[in-house]
Scaffold this active site. Structure first.
Site, PDB file in Angstrom:
ATOM      1  NE  ARG A   1      -4.339  -1.276   0.164  1.00 22.92           N
ATOM      2  CZ  ARG A   1      -4.511  -2.314  -0.646  1.00 22.92           C
ATOM      3  NH1 ARG A   1      -3.598  -2.636  -1.533  1.00 22.92           N
ATOM      4  NH2 ARG A   1      -5.629  -3.037  -0.593  1.00 22.92           N
TER       5      ARG A   1
ATOM      6  CD  GLU B   1      -3.111   3.432  -4.826  1.00 21.15           C
ATOM      7  OE1 GLU B   1      -1.915   3.130  -4.811  1.00 21.15           O
ATOM      8  OE2 GLU B   1      -4.032   2.606  -4.964  1.00 21.15           O
TER       9      GLU B   1
ATOM     10  CG  HIS C   1      -3.284  -0.645  -6.712  1.00 20.65           C
ATOM     11  ND1 HIS C   1      -3.547   0.012  -5.525  1.00 20.65           N
ATOM     12  CD2 HIS C   1      -3.375  -1.970  -6.422  1.00 20.65           C
ATOM     13  CE1 HIS C   1      -3.793  -0.875  -4.573  1.00 20.65           C
ATOM     14  NE2 HIS C   1      -3.700  -2.090  -5.097  1.00 20.65           N
TER      15      HIS C   1
HETATM   16  P1  NAD Z   1      -1.707 -11.543   4.421  1.00 16.60           P
HETATM   17  O1  NAD Z   1      -2.663 -11.084   5.456  1.00 16.60           O
HETATM   18  O2  NAD Z   1      -1.754 -12.966   3.957  1.00 16.60           O
HETATM   19  O3  NAD Z   1      -0.213 -11.225   4.875  1.00 16.60           O
HETATM   20  C1  NAD Z   1       0.181 -10.029   5.450  1.00 16.60           C
HETATM   21  C2  NAD Z   1       1.360 -10.342   6.345  1.00 16.60           C
HETATM   22  O4  NAD Z   1       1.877  -9.097   6.845  1.00 16.60           O
HETATM   23  C3  NAD Z   1       0.974 -11.200   7.575  1.00 16.60           C
HETATM   24  O5  NAD Z   1       1.823 -12.314   7.679  1.00 16.60           O
HETATM   25  C4  NAD Z   1       1.148 -10.233   8.749  1.00 16.60           C
HETATM   26  O6  NAD Z   1       1.578 -10.879   9.933  1.00 16.60           O
HETATM   27  C5  NAD Z   1       2.232  -9.307   8.192  1.00 16.60           C
HETATM   28  N1  NAD Z   1       2.346  -8.075   8.947  1.00 16.60           N
HETATM   29  C6  NAD Z   1       1.416  -7.446   9.729  1.00 16.60           C
HETATM   30  N2  NAD Z   1       1.951  -6.363  10.304  1.00 16.60           N
HETATM   31  C7  NAD Z   1       3.250  -6.306   9.895  1.00 16.60           C
HETATM   32  C8  NAD Z   1       4.325  -5.432  10.177  1.00 16.60           C
HETATM   33  N3  NAD Z   1       4.180  -4.413  11.032  1.00 16.60           N
HETATM   34  N4  NAD Z   1       5.513  -5.663   9.596  1.00 16.60           N
HETATM   35  C9  NAD Z   1       5.689  -6.739   8.760  1.00 16.60           C
HETATM   36  N5  NAD Z   1       4.700  -7.616   8.471  1.00 16.60           N
HETATM   37  C10 NAD Z   1       3.501  -7.389   9.020  1.00 16.60           C
HETATM   38  O7  NAD Z   1      -1.934 -10.537   3.184  1.00 16.60           O
HETATM   39  P2  NAD Z   1      -1.472 -10.756   1.681  1.00 16.60           P
HETATM   40  O8  NAD Z   1      -2.587 -11.387   0.914  1.00 16.60           O
HETATM   41  O9  NAD Z   1      -0.134 -11.370   1.660  1.00 16.60           O
HETATM   42  O10 NAD Z   1      -1.412  -9.232   1.186  1.00 16.60           O
HETATM   43  C11 NAD Z   1      -0.480  -8.322   1.710  1.00 16.60           C
HETATM   44  C12 NAD Z   1      -0.829  -6.916   1.257  1.00 16.60           C
HETATM   45  O11 NAD Z   1      -0.625  -6.785  -0.142  1.00 16.60           O
HETATM   46  C13 NAD Z   1      -2.318  -6.539   1.423  1.00 16.60           C
HETATM   47  O12 NAD Z   1      -2.598  -6.092   2.734  1.00 16.60           O
HETATM   48  C14 NAD Z   1      -2.489  -5.452   0.417  1.00 16.60           C
HETATM   49  O13 NAD Z   1      -2.227  -4.196   1.031  1.00 16.60           O
HETATM   50  C15 NAD Z   1      -1.417  -5.726  -0.621  1.00 16.60           C
HETATM   51  N6  NAD Z   1      -1.988  -6.131  -1.922  1.00 16.60           N
HETATM   52  C16 NAD Z   1      -1.662  -5.413  -3.024  1.00 16.60           C
HETATM   53  C17 NAD Z   1      -2.160  -5.777  -4.262  1.00 16.60           C
HETATM   54  C18 NAD Z   1      -1.803  -5.011  -5.519  1.00 16.60           C
HETATM   55  O14 NAD Z   1      -2.453  -5.206  -6.543  1.00 16.60           O
HETATM   56  N7  NAD Z   1      -0.779  -4.172  -5.491  1.00 16.60           N
HETATM   57  C19 NAD Z   1      -3.021  -6.882  -4.362  1.00 16.60           C
HETATM   58  C20 NAD Z   1      -3.327  -7.608  -3.217  1.00 16.60           C
HETATM   59  C21 NAD Z   1      -2.805  -7.223  -2.000  1.00 16.60           C
END
Ligand code: NAD
Length: 330
Positions: free
Chosen positions: A230, A259, A291
């Site tokens: 994000r 964004e 994005h």
């Molecule tokens: P997920 O919930 O499976 O994994 C997120 C991980 O981040 C978890 O393991 C959690 O413990 C960890 N986390 C929480 N707080 C943290 C911190 N302070 N420092 C480090 N790690 C921390 O989620 P995911 O499906 O892997 O997605 C991750 C992120 O990717 C989403 O939250 C979203 O913002 C982003 N995303 C972006 C797109 C895109 O198109 N660019 C698409 C999907 C998701």
């Protein structure tokens, strides 16, 4: 049952239209985003379906509640744009926690490879019959260290796709998973030791501006940042200052702090008032995409399927706990 669908783009209809028909749901597609001014459009609908840059703060949720909306369907994984405290008890707020972690990881890798080897610049040059390779030198990734911040579904998929590169993989996550094919270290150690840092954590109070002037100081001179998480996890002002000072070999961003004004829209005929976005776009070693890490056929289909299944489950009062962020009192 009726769904008001906000921030519609042509590609949203490819899967949502036919699948809604199968479910017998009636979708009204609005191009406008959900905001204080547009929430009223949901009148007469049982649910709203929203995306990453639609706002659902308390004031907007109050309007949606008043006009009879009961379910908020997020057609994405992240939910930092919804005030969950204000939603609790009044709405089923449901999301798509996992649609294609591989799609996002593959795109993060695409960005890394492209920004490192200056593919974005080579593409422009050769189209102009400029076949010089001056300034396009990158680094060999084999033997380098990459730090993965956030080892959830996407972080793990990223570690999987990195396996063939012969890199040392470090990871930081406050909730480590067992058997990860990477070495967990502290956040500080990860920033200090990595040649590349790729972010896969959600946006939370702890991760907001996790990349700031102090953490940038910890990072290696000539390192690369990849952000597909994000935008607000990066303090853009600090990033621009560091780029001006020549700190980074490359910065690849699929997301940007501000964004919502720009991404997913064609603003090519307008004057851009965001000076930081404009400045970022002037650096030759910065690659920005709008994005699109999630944007594959497979992921779009999975998003539509899960979103509509979520609505079905909400109507039956059987919401899947994995997909459910808040519940409505019945
Ligand atoms: P997920 O919930 O499976 O994994 C997120 C991980 O981040 C978890 O393991 C959690 O413990 C960890 N986390 C929480 N707080 C943290 C911190 N302070 N420092 C480090 N790690 C921390 O989620 P995911 O499906 O892997 O997605 C991750 C992120 O990717 C989403 O939250 C979203 O913002 C982003 N995303 C972006 C797109 C895109 O198109 N660019 C698409 C999907 C998701």
């Amino acid at each position: 049952m009726k769904i008001a669908f906000y921030d519609t783009k042509p590609y949203d209809k490819i899967w949502f239209k036919p699948l809604a028909k199968e479910h017998n749901f009636d979708i009204t597609f609005f191009e406008t985003k959900l905001s204080r001014d547009t929430a009223i459009l949901a009148t007469g609908n049982d649910a709203v379906c929203i995306f990453v840059n639609d706002e659902a703060d308390k004031e907007i949720l109050d309007i949606l509640h008043e006009v009879g909306v009961k379910t908020i369907l997020l057609r994405c994984a992240g939910y930092d744009n919804v005030d969950l405290k204000a939603a609790e008890g009044r709405f089923d707020v449901m999301r798509v926690p996992s649609y294609s972690p591989a799609a996002v990881a593959e795109f993060a890798l695409t960005l890394l490879l492209a920004v490192n080897r200056n593919v974005h610049r080579a593409y422009q040059r050769t189209r102009d019959f400029n076949f010089s390779i001056n300034g396009l030198m990158g680094m060999t990734l084999k033997g380098k260290t990459i730090g993965i911040v956030g080892t959830g579904k996407i972080g793990q998929a990223m570690i999987d796709v990195l396996q063939g590169f012969g890199m040392k993989i470090l990871a930081y996550d406050p909730y480590p998973v067992e058997g990860l094919k990477a070495e967990y270290v502290t956040k500080e150690e990860l920033f200090k030791r990595s040649d590349i840092v790729s972010f896969h954590c959600p946006l939370t109070d702890e991760t907001r501006h996790i990349v700031n002037a102090d953490t940038i100081k910890m990072m290696k001179q000539g390192s690369i940042i990849v952000n597909t998480s994000r935008g607000a996890i990066v303090d853009t002002t600090a990033l621009v200052e560091a780029l001006k000072a020549g700190k980074f070999a490359g910065v690849a961003l699929d997301v940007y702090e501000e964004e919502d004004e720009y991404f997913f829209e064609d603003r090519s005929n307008e004057i851009i008032s965001d000076d930081e976005l404009s400045r970022l776009l002037t650096f030759p070693n910065v690659l920005i995409t709008s994005h699109q890490a999630f944007f594959t056929t497979e992921a779009m289909r999975a998003i539509a399927e899960t979103t509509l299944n979520n609505f079905e489950a909400s109507l039956k009062n059987e919401p899947d706990p994995k997909n459910t962020l808040t519940k409505r009192e019945r």
